[in-house]
Design a protein around this motif. Structure first.
Motif: not given
Length: 314
Positions: A150-154, A273-277, A282-287, A291-298
């Motif tokens: 689910y997270n990789l697709k998102a 700039s990029r979203v990984d899962g 999710l893990k957000l790459s910020v310009e 360090q990547q910023v996490p996005v919790s499941r909820g």
């Protein structure tokens, strides 16, 4: 099974999950004992058989519910959830099974008004592990694969949107918040001018940081402080302020693009700039930020909605 999978990130379960698991496993133990009647339960009459199986099922539920409540209310706030893995989840389940064993043996001693020898405790532990280890391990592996897919697709879908959109300098769009994660709690709002100034205040006297809206990248909670990541002359800067992330979110309440992705992070979605899962979220790459910023499941649905609305506004 590849043992490396045990070190893969795994989402920390919520109290709601433990409630469902507690009721489900209690019912499973009740039905198993009622149908297969181990431990000479076949010698009991129907009334006593029902009583004993209900007691053991209830004991199982109580351990899982109590363990889940303690874990959710006391342990989770002290955990670095990014370090929680599939292996640690399985070990925690094993600890719950040992607790189930201890309570079931204690209940047995009360019902029979006797003190059971050590070997009986070991036999009970063997049965609990036989009944629980395989189903739990399989259930956690299935959950891991479901979260990961689910997270990789998102992440793939959101990365495509992120790559297409540009920085919004003016204009506005509507946002409806159902989870309360947006820094701005108004249902309808407009984006401020990216060149307008924003002032972040710390609790210490005279402690403040003034910068442009567009230059604010992210804010990380660090105990009683927050670490503010911002841009100056195309270079990453960071400033430590004594404050809480909740207070900082209120201070940037006019910035719709600032989103509470995690209990410890507030991020400028325009600078992603990029979203990984992974299985956790999710893990957000910020310009400019390593360090990547996490996005919790909820918080994934809210972040997805904000990103899609931003893309539509462009």
């Amino acid at each position: 099974m590849h043992w490396k999978i045990l070190s893969e990130p795994f989402p920390i379960n919520t109290w709601k999950w433990y409630r469902l698991r507690g009721i489900g496993f209690g019912l499973f133990v009740f039905l198993f004992l009622l149908l297969f009647q181990p431990f000479s339960l076949n010698l009991f009459d129907t009334k006593k058989l029902l009583y004993v199986t209900i007691v053991y099922g209830a004991a199982t539920s109580i351990v899982i519910l109590c363990g889940g409540w303690v874990f959710s209310k006391w342990i989770i706030p002290r955990l670095d959830d990014e370090k929680w893995t599939l292996g640690r989840q399985i070990v925690w389940n094993l600890l719950l099974m040992i607790g189930i064993t201890l309570l079931n043996v204690y209940v047995t001693q009360i019902m029979h008004q006797t003190v059971l020898p050590l070997w009986w405790w070991l036999i009970m532990l063997k049965w609990v592990l036989m009944l629980g280890v395989l189903p739990v391990a399989v259930a956690e592996l299935i959950a891991y694969n479901q979260h990961l897919r689910y997270n990789l697709k998102a992440a793939t879908q959101l990365s495509q949107l992120v790559q297409q959109q540009t920085i919004i300098s003016d204009g506005g769009f509507n946002i409806t918040s159902t989870s309360g994660n947006l820094a701005n709690q108004n249902l309808t709002t407009s984006l401020p001018d990216g060149n307008s100034a924003i002032i972040l205040m710390g609790d210490n006297q005279g402690e403040k940081l003034e910068l442009l809206h567009d230059n604010l990248l992210a804010v990380q909670a660090l105990d009683n402080y927050v670490n503010v990541f911002w841009e100056a002359d195309d270079q990453l800067q960071s400033t430590l302020l004594r404050n809480t992330l909740t207070n900082i979110a209120e201070q940037v309440s006019d910035a719709v693009y600032m989103y509470r992705t995690h209990r410890s992070w507030l991020v400028n979605v325009q600078r992603v700039s990029r979203v990984d899962g992974n299985a956790q979220g999710l893990k957000l790459s910020v310009e400019l930020m390593d360090q990547q910023v996490p996005v919790s499941r909820g918080n994934i649905p809210g972040y997805r909605k904000l990103t899609e609305l931003q893309h539509q506004a462009n």
